[in-house]
Design a protein around this motif. Sequence first.
Motif, PDB file in Angstrom:
ATOM      1  N   UNK A  49       0.829  -1.200   0.000  1.00 23.78           N
ATOM      2  CA  UNK A  49       0.000   0.000   0.000  1.00 23.78           C
ATOM      3  C   UNK A  49       0.865   1.251   0.000  1.00 23.78           C
ATOM      4  N   UNK A  50       0.399   2.297  -0.678  1.00 28.58           N
ATOM      5  CA  UNK A  50       1.147   3.551  -0.778  1.00 28.58           C
ATOM      6  C   UNK A  50       0.303   4.709  -0.251  1.00 28.58           C
ATOM      7  N   UNK A  51       0.942   5.562   0.579  1.00 22.87           N
ATOM      8  CA  UNK A  51       0.282   6.756   1.113  1.00 22.87           C
ATOM      9  C   UNK A  51       1.178   7.960   0.805  1.00 22.87           C
ATOM     10  N   UNK A  68      -3.434   2.144  -3.475  1.00 23.45           N
ATOM     11  CA  UNK A  68      -3.253   3.534  -3.102  1.00 23.45           C
ATOM     12  C   UNK A  68      -4.243   3.891  -1.992  1.00 23.45           C
ATOM     13  N   UNK A  69      -3.731   4.513  -0.928  1.00 26.48           N
ATOM     14  CA  UNK A  69      -4.576   4.903   0.203  1.00 26.48           C
ATOM     15  C   UNK A  69      -4.422   6.394   0.469  1.00 26.48           C
ATOM     16  N   UNK A  73      -4.935   5.184   8.395  1.00 22.72           N
ATOM     17  CA  UNK A  73      -5.924   4.337   9.072  1.00 22.72           C
ATOM     18  C   UNK A  73      -6.525   3.314   8.111  1.00 22.72           C
ATOM     19  N   UNK A  74      -6.813   3.741   6.882  1.00 25.64           N
ATOM     20  CA  UNK A  74      -7.379   2.829   5.887  1.00 25.64           C
ATOM     21  C   UNK A  74      -6.367   1.755   5.507  1.00 25.64           C
ATOM     22  N   UNK A  78      -6.570  -2.505   6.218  1.00 25.10           N
ATOM     23  CA  UNK A  78      -6.364  -3.557   5.221  1.00 25.10           C
ATOM     24  C   UNK A  78      -5.171  -4.434   5.586  1.00 25.10           C
ATOM     25  N   UNK A  79      -4.166  -3.834   6.215  1.00 27.01           N
ATOM     26  CA  UNK A  79      -3.000  -4.605   6.645  1.00 27.01           C
ATOM     27  C   UNK A  79      -3.393  -5.620   7.705  1.00 27.01           C
TER      28      UNK A  79
END
Length: 337
Positions: A49-51, A68-69, A73-74, A78-79
């Motif tokens: 995931x990328x933030x 993509x987040x 928190x999102x 998912x993690x």
Amino acid sequence: MRIRALVIRILQQFYRDKRTVAMMILAPIFILTMVHLVFNSDSYEPEIGLINAPSKLEEALPDNATSIYKTEAAAQKDLAAGKIDGYLQVGSTIHIMVEGSDPSISKSVVEKIRTAFPSTGAASPDIKVDALYGETDMSQFDSFGPILLGFFAFFFVFLVAGVSFLRERTSGTLERLLSSPVRRWEFVLSYVIGFGLFTMIQSAIIVFYAVYILGMMNEGSILLVLLTTLILSLTALTLGILLSTFAKNELQMIQFIPIIVVPQVFFSGLFPLETISRYISWISNITPLYYAGDALKDVMIRGKGLGSIAEPLIILLCFSLLFIVINIAALKRYRKI
């Protein structure tokens, strides 16, 4: 002449026991095929995931393995749910959060991100790595420990219970008991309860030795570890009793090991199921060690509670109940009561 006579006698024994001959040929072929399908599969591609990541970094990572987040928190949700293996957050510092229950997957996440940075035109930066579960430097023993704990509990209970029940038959004890007022279900249930008391002691000794003597990681309740191991042992017990009704001697009971026990190792969590060939990955759904390994990792590494492992424990109990019912029906072949 005496040697010749003995050789002929041995060959005749093999000829009469065609099942042993078939197992000697088919079992190695079966296991080698399983190993081929497991280890010749594609390498594991971590889901990242990328933030707030630079667009060039997004392009450097494969689209099918990147999410993509907008918020951390999102991504963390998912993690925790297992939808991604780790996420990268770019801010004043570069921070990677990995799931942490499997050191090899955590390492692949970090390496994937590090190798992607040079393609953006920037040097590989200093990266802070944290783990959602366990530790970033968790050993392979701590990672595989819950699986091995379940495997040894399953294997030895399966073997001892199967051989013991077989001896009840070969010694004539089973027929004498079934000719008495004892019903088939009473006999099976008594055997399960009697051996179940022994498995309680065995499970407690194995768990306490692994956690308190060997120092195996345990982030959750030791009582839940004991409960999971005990239910798995009950499944092994009922399966061992069931299969022993189809064996004529101890050798034939041992022949079930490469067919029933060994394949479960491949689906217990030691190897990522995503990399296993789709032709055999479905087998995991019918192997008790798959559910037990998942529950033990949830408790010992992820520190989860009873609610999170209730489903696999119920499935293991259903396995046990199914094996008991089939076993009661299988005893009809010896005497109808």
